[in-house]
Motif scaffolding. Structure first.
Motif, PDB file in Angstrom:
ATOM      1  N   ALA A 287       0.828  -1.208   0.000  1.00  0.00           N
ATOM      2  CA  ALA A 287       0.000   0.000   0.000  1.00  0.00           C
ATOM      3  C   ALA A 287       0.857   1.251   0.000  1.00  0.00           C
ATOM      4  CB  ALA A 287      -0.935   0.002   1.205  1.00  0.00           C
ATOM      5  N   ASN A 288       1.906   1.258   0.822  1.00  0.00           N
ATOM      6  CA  ASN A 288       2.734   2.460   0.862  1.00  0.00           C
ATOM      7  C   ASN A 288       3.555   2.622  -0.408  1.00  0.00           C
ATOM      8  OD1 ASN A 288       3.600   4.828   2.400  1.00  0.00           O
ATOM      9  ND2 ASN A 288       5.613   3.877   2.340  1.00  0.00           N
ATOM     10  N   MET A 289       4.013   1.522  -0.991  1.00  0.00           N
ATOM     11  CA  MET A 289       4.761   1.630  -2.244  1.00  0.00           C
ATOM     12  C   MET A 289       3.848   2.066  -3.387  1.00  0.00           C
ATOM     13  SD  MET A 289       7.718   1.232  -1.229  1.00  0.00           S
ATOM     14  CE  MET A 289       8.428   1.458  -2.851  1.00  0.00           C
ATOM     15  N   TRP A 290       2.590   1.600  -3.380  1.00  0.00           N
ATOM     16  CA  TRP A 290       1.636   2.093  -4.380  1.00  0.00           C
ATOM     17  C   TRP A 290       1.414   3.589  -4.188  1.00  0.00           C
ATOM     18  CZ3 TRP A 290      -3.068   4.589  -3.970  1.00  0.00           C
ATOM     19  CH2 TRP A 290      -3.782   4.745  -5.171  1.00  0.00           C
ATOM     20  N   PHE A 291       1.225   4.010  -2.951  1.00  0.00           N
ATOM     21  CA  PHE A 291       0.961   5.413  -2.667  1.00  0.00           C
ATOM     22  C   PHE A 291       2.169   6.280  -3.017  1.00  0.00           C
ATOM     23  CE2 PHE A 291       0.099   8.895   0.585  1.00  0.00           C
ATOM     24  CZ  PHE A 291      -0.939   9.453  -0.147  1.00  0.00           C
TER      25      PHE A 291
ATOM     26  N   GLY B 284      -4.586   9.420   1.315  1.00  0.00           N
ATOM     27  CA  GLY B 284      -3.682   8.847   2.290  1.00  0.00           C
ATOM     28  C   GLY B 284      -4.400   8.397   3.551  1.00  0.00           C
ATOM     29  N   GLU B 285      -5.397   9.172   3.982  1.00  0.00           N
ATOM     30  CA  GLU B 285      -6.159   8.790   5.174  1.00  0.00           C
ATOM     31  C   GLU B 285      -6.966   7.511   4.921  1.00  0.00           C
ATOM     32  OE1 GLU B 285      -6.255  10.053   8.440  1.00  0.00           O
ATOM     33  OE2 GLU B 285      -4.369  10.758   7.566  1.00  0.00           O
TER      34      GLU B 285
ATOM     35  N   LEU C 180      -6.075   5.076   2.886  1.00  0.00           N
ATOM     36  CA  LEU C 180      -5.105   3.987   2.913  1.00  0.00           C
ATOM     37  C   LEU C 180      -4.640   3.705   4.338  1.00  0.00           C
ATOM     38  CD1 LEU C 180      -2.932   4.973  -0.163  1.00  0.00           C
ATOM     39  CD2 LEU C 180      -4.506   3.040  -0.025  1.00  0.00           C
ATOM     40  N   ARG C 181      -4.454   4.758   5.104  1.00  0.00           N
ATOM     41  CA  ARG C 181      -3.989   4.591   6.486  1.00  0.00           C
ATOM     42  C   ARG C 181      -4.987   3.768   7.296  1.00  0.00           C
ATOM     43  NH1 ARG C 181      -3.489   7.152  11.581  1.00  0.00           N
ATOM     44  NH2 ARG C 181      -5.119   8.696  11.223  1.00  0.00           N
ATOM     45  N   ALA C 182      -6.271   4.083   7.142  1.00  0.00           N
ATOM     46  CA  ALA C 182      -7.294   3.353   7.885  1.00  0.00           C
ATOM     47  C   ALA C 182      -7.455   1.925   7.371  1.00  0.00           C
ATOM     48  CB  ALA C 182      -8.622   4.102   7.786  1.00  0.00           C
ATOM     49  N   ARG C 183      -7.346   1.761   6.053  1.00  0.00           N
ATOM     50  CA  ARG C 183      -7.632   0.447   5.464  1.00  0.00           C
ATOM     51  C   ARG C 183      -6.470  -0.530   5.651  1.00  0.00           C
ATOM     52  NH1 ARG C 183     -11.746  -1.302   2.822  1.00  0.00           N
ATOM     53  NH2 ARG C 183     -11.639  -2.905   1.210  1.00  0.00           N
TER      54      ARG C 183
END
Length: 289
Positions: free
Chosen positions: A75-79, A164-165, A167-170
């Motif tokens: 997720a972070n690399m996608w973001f 980003g929020e 993704l952070r929650a999910r």
């Protein structure tokens, strides 16, 4: 400001905004932006309309490419890729020609590649902020005395921070990681502009520092997100960016910490900066008047 060399007001901007987009495309593929988008374009997503299922699919593709089952890493690399792709046109247009395309989520359509990374990107409507007095032949510009504030409103508040929020929650990512990823890609884009245009390192470093200072409330400040730095080596000088948070890529199989990871030693990072500085073209391909 720290360096005292603000961006120049362009002496002679192109007569058409399409020429600004052409200049961005020459910088690097992640700066490319299409001026208008037609509803029905195959495989395109409107950023503001992304569903959880669509996000999950993109991140699953990144996980497969990285060969990891850790969706937090994927997720972070996608973001990270996504942030760079959306930041490039906004900051590039501002720094090259004083024109900032509106990259808010409701105004961006994009297409992904087989690894889930955003590739093609287009404005749904050709909305562009520009300095007062600027004129082009091919669209109506929206005057803005402060282009940095316009970019923060559209790119950060209107796009990357809300996404980003989600993704952070999910995916249970920490706020410092998400916001540090946003800041790092602002730094990455500026590093590319510094390397491939005739703007001086003082100008790009000043612009980066000014932008991050103005955006500090949104991205938790320079101390947590990272910081711009000046690198001098063998008679060359350039602007780079030191990350404040790890991107987590080293957790994927056969991957190492990135060259500017805060978990590496200062000496190792300095060696990476020097190597990248030496690899820059002697004559920048983009001349900014």
């Amino acid at each position: 400001n720290a360096f005292g060399r603000p961006l120049p007001r362009p002496a002679s901007c192109p007569a058409r905004f399409a020429e600004t987009l052409d200049a961005l495309a020459l910088l690097e593929p992640r700066f490319m932006l299409v001026e208008g988008w037609s509803d029905g374009t195959d495989d395109c997503f409107i950023a503001s309309e992304l569903t959880d299922a669509q996000l999950d699919r993109m991140i699953a593709l990144r996980a497969a490419d990285l060969k990891t089952a850790d969706l937090k890493v994927a997720a972070n690399m996608w973001f990270q890729w996504y942030c760079c792709r959306m930041t490039g046109p906004a900051l590039g247009g501002w720094m090259l020609h004083g024109r900032a395309p509106d990259v808010s989520a409701d105004n961006i359509a994009f297409r992904i590649d087989a690894e889930g990374r955003p590739q093609f990107a287009a404005m749904v409507r050709p909305r562009v902020f520009a300095l007062p007095g600027d004129r082009v032949e091919d669209l109506a510009l929206t005057p803005a005395d402060d282009l940095k504030a316009a970019i923060i409103r559209t790119l950060l508040d209107g796009h990357l921070l809300p996404l980003g929020e989600r993704l952070r929650a999910r995916y249970r990512l920490g706020a410092p990681i998400i916001r540090g990823t946003i800041a790092s890609q602002i730094g990455t884009v500026t590093t590319l502009i510094d390397a491939r245009t005739s703007l001086t390192w003082e100008q790009t470093a000043t612009a980066l520092l000014d932008f991050l200072t103005l955006a500090a409330p949104q991205i938790d400040g320079l101390s947590r997100s990272g910081a711009p730095i000046c690198v001098q080596d063998k008679g060359r000088t350039g602007t780079f960016y030191r990350r404040g948070t790890c991107c987590l890529v080293y957790r994927a199989p056969d991957r190492k910490k990135c060259g500017i990871c805060p978990l590496t030693s200062e000496a190792d990072r300095a060696a990476v900066y020097a190597e990248r500085l030496a690899a820059r073209p002697q004559t920048p391909p983009i001349q900014v008047s």
